[in-house]
Design an enzyme around this catalytic site. Sequence first.
Site, PDB file in Angstrom:
ATOM      1  N   ASN A   1       8.697  -1.364   2.209  1.00  0.00           N
ATOM      2  CA  ASN A   1       8.220  -2.391   3.793  1.00  0.00           C
ATOM      3  C   ASN A   1       8.395  -3.696   2.620  1.00  0.00           C
ATOM      4  O   ASN A   1       7.607  -4.433   2.607  1.00  0.00           O
ATOM      5  CB  ASN A   1       6.919  -2.725   4.213  1.00  0.00           C
ATOM      6  CG  ASN A   1       6.338  -2.089   3.323  1.00  0.00           C
ATOM      7  OD1 ASN A   1       5.940  -2.756   2.299  1.00  0.00           O
ATOM      8  ND2 ASN A   1       4.699  -2.791   4.328  1.00  0.00           N
TER       9      ASN A   1
ATOM     10  N   HIS B   1       2.269   6.490   8.953  1.00  0.00           N
ATOM     11  CA  HIS B   1       2.054   5.291   8.639  1.00  0.00           C
ATOM     12  C   HIS B   1       1.789   5.776  10.828  1.00  0.00           C
ATOM     13  O   HIS B   1       2.595   5.316  11.127  1.00  0.00           O
ATOM     14  CB  HIS B   1       2.132   4.123   8.880  1.00  0.00           C
ATOM     15  CG  HIS B   1       1.836   2.826   9.741  1.00  0.00           C
ATOM     16  ND1 HIS B   1       0.730   1.773   8.462  1.00  0.00           N
ATOM     17  CD2 HIS B   1       1.527   2.503  10.518  1.00  0.00           C
ATOM     18  CE1 HIS B   1       0.805   1.188   9.396  1.00  0.00           C
ATOM     19  NE2 HIS B   1       0.497   1.398  11.052  1.00  0.00           N
TER      20      HIS B   1
ATOM     21  N   ASP C   1      -3.110   2.549  -0.010  1.00  0.00           N
ATOM     22  CA  ASP C   1      -2.953   1.918   0.018  1.00  0.00           C
ATOM     23  C   ASP C   1      -2.765   0.395  -0.326  1.00  0.00           C
ATOM     24  O   ASP C   1      -3.063  -0.441   0.443  1.00  0.00           O
ATOM     25  CB  ASP C   1      -2.805   1.617   1.905  1.00  0.00           C
ATOM     26  CG  ASP C   1      -1.932   1.004   2.613  1.00  0.00           C
ATOM     27  OD1 ASP C   1      -1.586   0.613   2.323  1.00  0.00           O
ATOM     28  OD2 ASP C   1      -2.680   1.066   3.762  1.00  0.00           O
TER      29      ASP C   1
ATOM     30  N   HIS D   1      -2.289  -9.611  -1.235  1.00  0.00           N
ATOM     31  CA  HIS D   1      -2.088 -10.850  -0.303  1.00  0.00           C
ATOM     32  C   HIS D   1      -2.729 -12.015  -1.109  1.00  0.00           C
ATOM     33  O   HIS D   1      -3.093 -11.329  -2.448  1.00  0.00           O
ATOM     34  CB  HIS D   1      -2.586 -10.573   1.499  1.00  0.00           C
ATOM     35  CG  HIS D   1      -1.748  -9.741   1.797  1.00  0.00           C
ATOM     36  ND1 HIS D   1      -1.258  -9.756   1.923  1.00  0.00           N
ATOM     37  CD2 HIS D   1      -2.547  -8.744   2.192  1.00  0.00           C
ATOM     38  CE1 HIS D   1      -0.432  -8.816   2.707  1.00  0.00           C
ATOM     39  NE2 HIS D   1      -1.384  -8.137   3.084  1.00  0.00           N
TER      40      HIS D   1
END
Length: 429
Positions: free
Chosen positions: A99, A184, A310, A314
């Site tokens: 992603n 997911h 995971d 950020h």
Amino acid sequence: MIWIKGGWILDPSDNTDELGDILIKDGKIAARGIFSQATAESYGEDIQVIDASGKKIMPGLVDLHVHFREPGFEYKETIKTGASAAAKGGFTGVCPMPNTKPAVDSPEMIQKILDIAEKDSPIHIYPVGAITKGQMGDELVDIKGMAEAGAKAFSEDGKSVMNAEIYREAMKIAAEIDVPIMAHCEDKNMVGQGAMNEGAKSRELGIPGISNAVEDVIVARDILIAKDTGARLHLCHCSTEDSVKMIRCARKDGVKVSGEVCPHHFTLTDQDIVEDDANYKMNPPLRSRDDVEALKRGLGDGTMEAISTDHAPHSEEEKSVSIKNAPFGIVGSETAFCLGVTELVESGILTPLELVRRMSTNPCRILGVEGGSLQKGSVADIAIADFDEEYVIDKTEFLSKGKNTPFDGKKVKGRIYTTIVEGKVVYSL
Ligand code: DOR
Ligand code: ZN
Ligand code: ZN
């Protein structure tokens, strides 16, 4: 050559749990045992000795689930910074999720990730390809072409492929070429604006909730499609009691399904969110005490075969807003091992050997890559750790660009000292 001397060897691949040395030559494990200077020298003259006394020697950890954000979000993380953080965490291989921007949805994009990895990464990068073009959910990628280019698995991580027929088509192709699908599990229509676990805590904080069913209905669906197609299905970041139950049941039925648990999901519950702090926001969210206990039991009895992070970096700015508005995700590469030791080994749920099985040997098997073994002839991907050292997690010491963790200031046990990839020391404390 390298002589790792006087450590305690933990090798889940043949259940070795004993004192020993390891000799590394030409990127491989040349011998395992207890050696004299003369024996070591018989393998080569130029010997680099690593003193492992008081420490444990294990196959390098492999993380089935990271987000390295390159290309497109390099301000959050790059393959270079993410891989350095992973090496510090004892990982010798990682699976970056697709992603990114653009998404990793073509053979060219797989090649691009591998090219960057070749230049920038000290550890193995096992790219995961998207399942649909642009992760938009409607057009399948070229699964065979991407696998040929080097994709080790396929996942729509960040979301589910909501169209079950498209997903079934993907699983058929994956089964044919024997690559795993990493799922997911999140029903897009049920999740709404949910930002944390649905329950007393979300009501107290006035934050929209995410019910267990959001995950469970897709876990059920995906297991049934795996049964139908014969695909190897790996369920990412399992967070609910019913996910564990369904995996246990499906495995008994012979469905090829494996499951992973992330350290935050076995360490914290939603009750640990004392104020509106986005460093406690991730997807799936921190769940109830009952869910956490079920995940731990699942890890203990082997239903849950892998621990993965995971790792979702950020920026400080993005995470400085309310849980309602912040992006999902926390970093994990540099805290996974110590949380495993502190929460699972110290409490008697896993022996050190079983922790290593879930963080190294099983992930390698699920992915179909070498590693996860310290037997003679194996690739010399190794981590050396002190399971007893106590310290306090300090996010300012992270090599990751992301400092978004709820574990800053937590007292833990277990420290990585050395990480070796193909016989080369890539991290040393
Ligand atoms: O917490 C999460 N962060 N969960 C996901 O599924 C995506 C990930 C991200 O990319 O930040
Ligand atoms: Zn995910
Ligand atoms: Zn993810």
